[in-house]
Design an enzyme around this catalytic site. Structure first.
Site, PDB file in Angstrom:
ATOM      1  CD  GLU A 119      -6.033   4.931  -0.088  1.00 54.34           C
ATOM      2  OE1 GLU A 119      -5.879   5.996   0.536  1.00 54.34           O
ATOM      3  OE2 GLU A 119      -5.350   3.916   0.145  1.00 54.34           O
ATOM      4  CG  ASN A 174      -1.886   1.204   1.175  1.00 57.62           C
ATOM      5  OD1 ASN A 174      -2.820   1.186   0.385  1.00 57.62           O
ATOM      6  ND2 ASN A 174      -1.652   2.225   1.977  1.00 57.62           N
ATOM      7  CD  GLU A 175      -1.191   5.934   0.116  1.00 61.30           C
ATOM      8  OE1 GLU A 175      -0.725   6.252   1.203  1.00 61.30           O
ATOM      9  OE2 GLU A 175      -2.085   6.571  -0.431  1.00 61.30           O
TER      10      GLU A 175
HETATM   11  C1  GAL Z   1      -3.698   6.822   2.427  1.00 59.35           C
HETATM   12  C2  GAL Z   1      -3.588   5.359   2.814  1.00 59.35           C
HETATM   13  C3  GAL Z   1      -4.839   4.849   3.471  1.00 59.35           C
HETATM   14  C4  GAL Z   1      -5.285   5.790   4.527  1.00 59.35           C
HETATM   15  C5  GAL Z   1      -5.499   7.153   3.920  1.00 59.35           C
HETATM   16  C6  GAL Z   1      -5.948   8.164   4.935  1.00 59.35           C
HETATM   17  O1  GAL Z   1      -2.452   7.397   2.287  1.00 59.35           O
HETATM   18  O2  GAL Z   1      -3.316   4.573   1.706  1.00 59.35           O
HETATM   19  O3  GAL Z   1      -4.583   3.590   4.024  1.00 59.35           O
HETATM   20  O4  GAL Z   1      -4.333   5.815   5.525  1.00 59.35           O
HETATM   21  O5  GAL Z   1      -4.307   7.616   3.362  1.00 59.35           O
HETATM   22  O6  GAL Z   1      -4.931   8.482   5.848  1.00 59.35           O
END
Ligand code: GAL
Length: 685
Positions: free
Chosen positions: A312, A149-150
């Site tokens: 996201e 993830n990221e």
């Molecule tokens: C992103 C991450 C998510 C969540 C979101 C809000 O960077 O991939 O898992 O943490 O931010 O903080």
């Protein structure tokens, strides 16, 4: 280029079944379907569920989730859980932990506390990914995978002992001998010469915080390579076991060549879009326009995957308990930002997240639903987007964003520029100013990345390329750029161009080094604008004029024409170099090469847009105010023009002919009011 391929634009949502009682799942899935959400992303942080202790795997929890999702007609993206190593793992194998530059280990308690280099971490990651792929590859709900993830989010430097060892190997294979490495890093300076590979380490805490700059550049190249190899380790396993699924990951973060990652590992790139992070125009009077900045991120993603997934998409106010506070999106903004992503190429849009967590670090990172789970306005907005995409999604999917102008960047300069204050800060200044003014004047722009694999044809798609401050420039790149201009391209450089080689050493040549001949100029003197050295005023030559008293920003280079064809476009009006050229233009082949001896800021960009004769492709279609973003997605004869009103006020658009608006089905002509945060998608004949 690698793109996501969808039959229709679709909505998804990030879902964390492990945060909720199982009795809620069916109701959640039913309501998702009512909103026309058809995809969920799950499991990217669920390692402790899959492998509660070393070697004991249990895939039953998510099997129940997948079965139920399938019953509801939902498709699933599975995340590999490697961003969250469980406590047993880091306790037993502390070598998997990442360390800060002082060597202090990041401990269990948050996430992303691991390194990509540790052979043990790679081994346990390979195992969990293999087991997951074996468990779920035949499940009918699964369509694809998100790796980790990221990558490089939150922390993008790595100083564990595993990284030191891996870096040493990386350096050895790059330079082969210590002699060559010493030369590349200029280590004779300050007696830094290495005599044994064991002495080689990533940048360490140094006096004044100034590590060897050439080593610092290689450190970033190493981090990028090791991150890509970590992702590839996982994708190779998934491809072997589940070749019918696609593979992606979500970005976009520093010290990572996302283009290489896409080429080597992914089927397409995915991006996370939180427009309220993007306060890139804080100087503007138009505060509501600050969220336009996230368009820059989206434009960059397009250069990896013209059609991509937003993994996201902001669906509410954001914030951790201890950081990142973001206010509530105003009514209409979630929908507006969804279409912002779609305009720039998103064909699958996954909101973050379904419901706001009631525990953990992210209790303030709001999802579509609130803690109470009652209907709310955010849910209504998402449902509206869902309903609209049902109607227009099949038309728009697969079309891509169109631009004739490109802002060019490259990884070497952005990584070198983090340390080097003599060119690094100029890039952000110039790119923001260009992006902003082009947006306000409705001239679509791409952000492209110069890489070794880029071909002349890729450049020739653009009538103008702005490459603002490429300090590092090889002669080979200069030749490519010359060929672009030769064949009709218009190329524009700013201060500090062309004076460094790929190791970051300065050339022993007159500036602008590798492109001096191409620009037809040399630079007779220069100064950083800082402290006691004020910026000079500049004056446009010819008909155009700048606002009185316009001063340069960032840097001043005094240009000297070295070719009879060079024309002077602007000159300095104050300082000891008053009357000397500040901006030049040189016809070259069928094209032109422009050079400006400073960083670009808004008044200069505006004057240049006029001087270059750039106009909006929509100029004959309508007049819209600057708060409205314009862009086109097209494929063959199909063209969809988007108008997005970022303002909290209604605005008027004057249509010069009749257009069919897809979302409302209405025909728009003459003066039409656009609601605050309103969206029009216009069919072009
Ligand atoms: C992103 C991450 C998510 C969540 C979101 C809000 O960077 O991939 O898992 O943490 O931010 O903080």
């Amino acid at each position: 280029m690698k793109s996501i391929s969808m039959h229709s634009l679709q909505l998804g949502v990030c879902y964390y079944p492990e945060h909720w009682p199982e009795e809620l799942w069916a109701d959640d899935f039913r309501r998702m379907r009512e909103m026309n959400i058809s995809v969920i992303r799950v499991a990217e942080f669920a390692w402790a569920i899959f492998e509660p202790e070393e070697g004991r795997y249990d895939f039953s929890f998510f099997l129940r989730v997948l079965d139920l999702a399938h019953d509801h007609g939902l498709k699933v993206i599975l995340g590999t859980p490697t961003a969250t190593p469980p406590a047993w793992l880091t306790q037993r194998y502390p070598e998997v932990l990442n360390a800060n530059v002082e060597g202090v280990l990041y401990r269990h308690g948050a996430r992303r506390h691991y390194n990509y280099s540790s052979p043990k971490y790679r081994e346990v990651c390979a195992k969990i990914v293999r087991k997951m792929a074996e468990a779920y590859r035949d499940h009918p709900a699964v369509i694809g995978w998100q790796i980790d993830n990221e990558l490089n989010c939150e922390v993008n430097v790595f100083y564990s002992e595993s990284d030191q060892i891996a870096f040493r190997e990386w350096v050895k294979s790059r330079y082969e001998t210590l002699e060559q490495m010493n030369k590349a890093w200029g280590t004779i300076f300050w007696s830094q010469t290495y005599t044994d590979w064991e002495q080689v380490r990533l940048t360490q805490p140094t006096v004044s915080g100034s590590p060897n700059p050439h080593l610092a550049l290689d450190e970033k190249r190493f981090i990028s390579d090791i991150a890509i190899s970590f992702a590839k380790l996982q994708s190779d396993i998934i491809r072997e076991l589940a070749p019918h699924h696609w593979i992606t990951t979500n970005g976009t973060f520093g010290h990572l060549d996302n283009h290489q990652l896409t080429e080597d590992v992914l089927d397409f790139f995915s991006h996370d879009s939180y427009p309220q992070f993007s306060t890139i125009f804080p100087d503007t009077d138009h505060n509501p326009l600050m969220d336009r900045g996230s368009g820059m991120g989206l434009s960059n993603v397009r250069s990896m995957s013209p059609n991509f997934c937003i993994m996201e998409q902001q669906a509410g106010p954001g914030g951790w308990t201890n950081r990142f506070g973001m206010g509530t999106p105003r009514p209409g903004q979630i929908r507006l930002w969804s279409y912002q992503s779609i305009l720039h190429g998103a064909d699958l849009l996954v909101y973050f997240r379904w419901r706001t967590a009631t525990f953990g670090t992210e209790i303030y990172w709001h999802g579509i639903n609130d803690y109470h789970n009652e209907p709310n306005r955010r849910g209504q907005e998402v449902a509206q987007v869902g309903e609209e995409l049902q109607r227009i999604g099949a038309l728009v999917s697969g079309t891509t964003y169109r631009a004739d102008v490109a802002i060019m960047q490259d990884y070497d300069n952005s990584w070198d520029g983090e340390l080097d204050e003599w060119h690094g800060p100029l890039h952000g200044q110039s790119v923001r100013s260009w992006y902003k003014q082009l947006q306000y004047r409705h001239i679509p722009v791409d952000i492209i990345t110069l890489r070794q694999t880029i071909a002349l044809e890729d450049l020739l798609k653009y009538e103008l390329i702005i490459y603002s401050h490429p300090a590092i420039m090889s002669d080979q790149t200069a030749l490519l750029l010359a060929a672009y201009a030769e064949q009709g391209g218009r190329l524009l450089f700013g201060a500090r161009t062309g004076y460094k080689n790929l190791n970051g050493h300065c050339y022993m040549r007159p500036f602008p080094g590798a492109v001096a001949k191409l620009c037809g100029i040399t630079i007779e003197d220069y100064t950083l604008i800082k402290g006691t050295v004020p910026p000079a005023e500049i004056r446009w030559i010819g008909e155009r004029s700048l606002p009185a008293g316009t001063r340069t920003v960032g840097f001043n280079e005094i240009l000297r024409p070295a070719d009879p064809q060079v024309q002077i476009v602007a000159e300095y009006a104050t300082e000891y170099y008053a009357g000397k050229p500040a901006m030049t233009k040189r016809p070259f082949g069928q094209g032109e090469v422009w050079y400006y001896g400073a960083a670009f800021h808004e008044p200069v960009v505006d004057a240049l847009i006029d001087e270059l004769g750039l106009t909006s492709p929509s100029a004959d279609w309508w007049d819209a105010p600057p708060e409205v973003e314009f862009g086109v997605r097209a494929l063959d004869e199909m063209k969809y023009a988007f108008l997005l009103n970022y303002s909290e006020r209604p605005v008027n658009v004057r249509f010069k002919k009749a257009f069919k608006e897809l979302l409302s089905g209405m025909t728009l002509v003459n003066e039409v009011r656009m609601e605050p945060y309103g969206v029009f998608i216009l069919e072009q004949q």
